[in-house]
Scaffold this active site. Structure first.
Site, PDB file in Angstrom:
ATOM      1  N   ARG A  13       0.826  -1.212   0.000  1.00 18.86           N
ATOM      2  CA  ARG A  13       0.000   0.000   0.000  1.00 18.86           C
ATOM      3  C   ARG A  13       0.859   1.260   0.000  1.00 18.86           C
ATOM      4  O   ARG A  13       1.000   1.942  -1.004  1.00 18.86           O
ATOM      5  CB  ARG A  13      -0.951  -0.033   1.212  1.00 18.86           C
ATOM      6  N   ASP A  14       1.502   1.543   1.104  1.00 19.15           N
ATOM      7  CA  ASP A  14       2.305   2.758   1.221  1.00 19.15           C
ATOM      8  C   ASP A  14       3.530   2.713   0.316  1.00 19.15           C
ATOM      9  O   ASP A  14       3.984   3.733  -0.198  1.00 19.15           O
ATOM     10  CB  ASP A  14       2.719   2.939   2.685  1.00 19.15           C
ATOM     11  N   HIS A  68       6.200   4.484  12.630  1.00 27.96           N
ATOM     12  CA  HIS A  68       6.284   4.470  11.167  1.00 27.96           C
ATOM     13  C   HIS A  68       7.316   5.529  10.757  1.00 27.96           C
ATOM     14  O   HIS A  68       7.003   6.719  10.691  1.00 27.96           O
ATOM     15  CB  HIS A  68       4.910   4.805  10.570  1.00 27.96           C
ATOM     16  N   HIS A 102      10.333   7.199   8.299  1.00 23.50           N
ATOM     17  CA  HIS A 102      10.930   7.361   6.973  1.00 23.50           C
ATOM     18  C   HIS A 102      12.419   7.644   7.165  1.00 23.50           C
ATOM     19  O   HIS A 102      12.828   8.223   8.167  1.00 23.50           O
ATOM     20  CB  HIS A 102      10.247   8.488   6.206  1.00 23.50           C
ATOM     21  N   CYS A 129       5.378   9.593   0.305  1.00 24.82           N
ATOM     22  CA  CYS A 129       4.051  10.145   0.567  1.00 24.82           C
ATOM     23  C   CYS A 129       3.687  11.073  -0.576  1.00 24.82           C
ATOM     24  O   CYS A 129       4.399  12.054  -0.826  1.00 24.82           O
ATOM     25  CB  CYS A 129       4.028  10.906   1.888  1.00 24.82           C
TER      26      CYS A 129
END
Length: 310
Positions: A24-25, A217, A219, A250
């Site tokens: 998904r991400d 989460h 990055h 994102c």
């Protein structure tokens, strides 16, 4: 295959749940549409490698994220593996309708700690977005679904700069009060550092949101994702989001580069003696396979290091 020497550190959980977000991400920001059969095989390979939570897709409007316009088709084709959870992201009531129609048992909603990102991502203020999520969460819970809340921009915002810890705690508390079972703290642009991570988790605990309700989460924009993960584990968190091969970013924050690579996380946890249930060799092969289909090298350091050994 080279493996790290196992040298445990005190104060860490004995096992960690890896919440795999690659399908998904990881794929949502790809400009070239990935065929649905490739996505299904990707998910199947991740499950075969031992990942037990795989976020499969999102029921956002196709015009928002064209890469995920095939959500129904993907879930129809997917044959769930025993013991594997396949949560999906839903933005609103309509997204929940679509998820329920396909028998989804676990959803996630996506909120923001800052006003600017809420407006850019959801076209709403923070308050308006929480009002939108309220009936979604209540209806999901009444249908027996688990609900996760993502909270983005917890450690910094590209438009607003520093984000006060108390501001993050306030929005986080409201998401928990809506009925979210778990809250994932997002370092959307990767500016967090370990002290900041520890301080935020302590502040949330003091506000009644214990570490066992949290996930992280991170990055890796500034190379801090693994250090921040270790700080979160030391603070009592035992669920970590990661993306196979380091895929992702994102679409609403251009300074947000790739997610923490699942392989890099597994390597670290293996060295710490923390159980994940993941076969690193199989996972590296999966990310190499996906990199070939995307036509570029994986950004994961571990994938690159082990590419010739698997």
């Amino acid at each position: 295959m080279m493996n790290p020497q196992r040298v445990p550190m005190p104060g860490l959980p004995s096992s960690v749940t890896i919440w795999e977000v690659g399908p998904r991400d990881g794929l949502q920001n790809e400009s070239t549409i990935v065929p649905v059969d490739v996505k299904v095989e990707f998910i199947d390979r991740l499950a075969a490698a031992g990942l037990r939570v795989i976020e499969a897709t999102s029921f956002v409007h196709p015009s928002w994220v064209p890469q995920l316009a095939d959500a129904e088709d993907l879930l129809t084709r997917l044959q769930p593996a025993p013991g594997v959870r396949y949560p999906v992201l839903v933005p609103n009531d309509r997204g929940l309708d679509r998820a329920l129609a396909l028998g989804v048992r676990e959803i996630a909603i996506f909120g923001s700690a800052t006003e600017t990102f809420a407006k850019n991502n959801l076209n709403r203020t923070v308050d308006e977005s929480l009002r939108m999520f309220d009936p979604v969460v209540r209806r999901a819970r009444s249908s027996g679904l688990r609900v996760r809340g993502y909270l983005s921009m917890c450690f910094g915002d590209p438009w607003e700069g520093e984000v006060p810890i108390e501001q993050v705690v306030s929005v986080a508390r409201r998401l928990i009060d809506l009925g979210c079972d778990q809250l994932s703290l997002g370092d959307t642009i990767g500016v967090g550092t370990p002290g900041h991570v520890s301080a935020l988790i302590r502040a949330l605990d003091a506000a009644g949101v214990a570490p066992d309700r949290l996930a992280v989460h991170f990055h890796d924009t500034y190379g801090q994702a693994l250090a921040n993960t270790l700080a979160a584990l030391q603070a009592g968190v035992s669920t970590v989001d990661a993306s196979a091969g380091g895929l992702g970013g994102c679409p609403y924050a251009k300074s947000a580069t790739g997610n923490l690579a699942t392989e890099d996380l597994v390597w670290q946890l293996n060295g710490l003696g923390v159980e994940t249930g993941v076969d690193l060799r199989a996972l590296v092969r999966t990310s190499l396979w996906m990199a070939q289909r995307l036509g570029r090298q994986s950004p994961s350091a571990v994938v690159r290091a082990l590419a010739t050994e698997v």
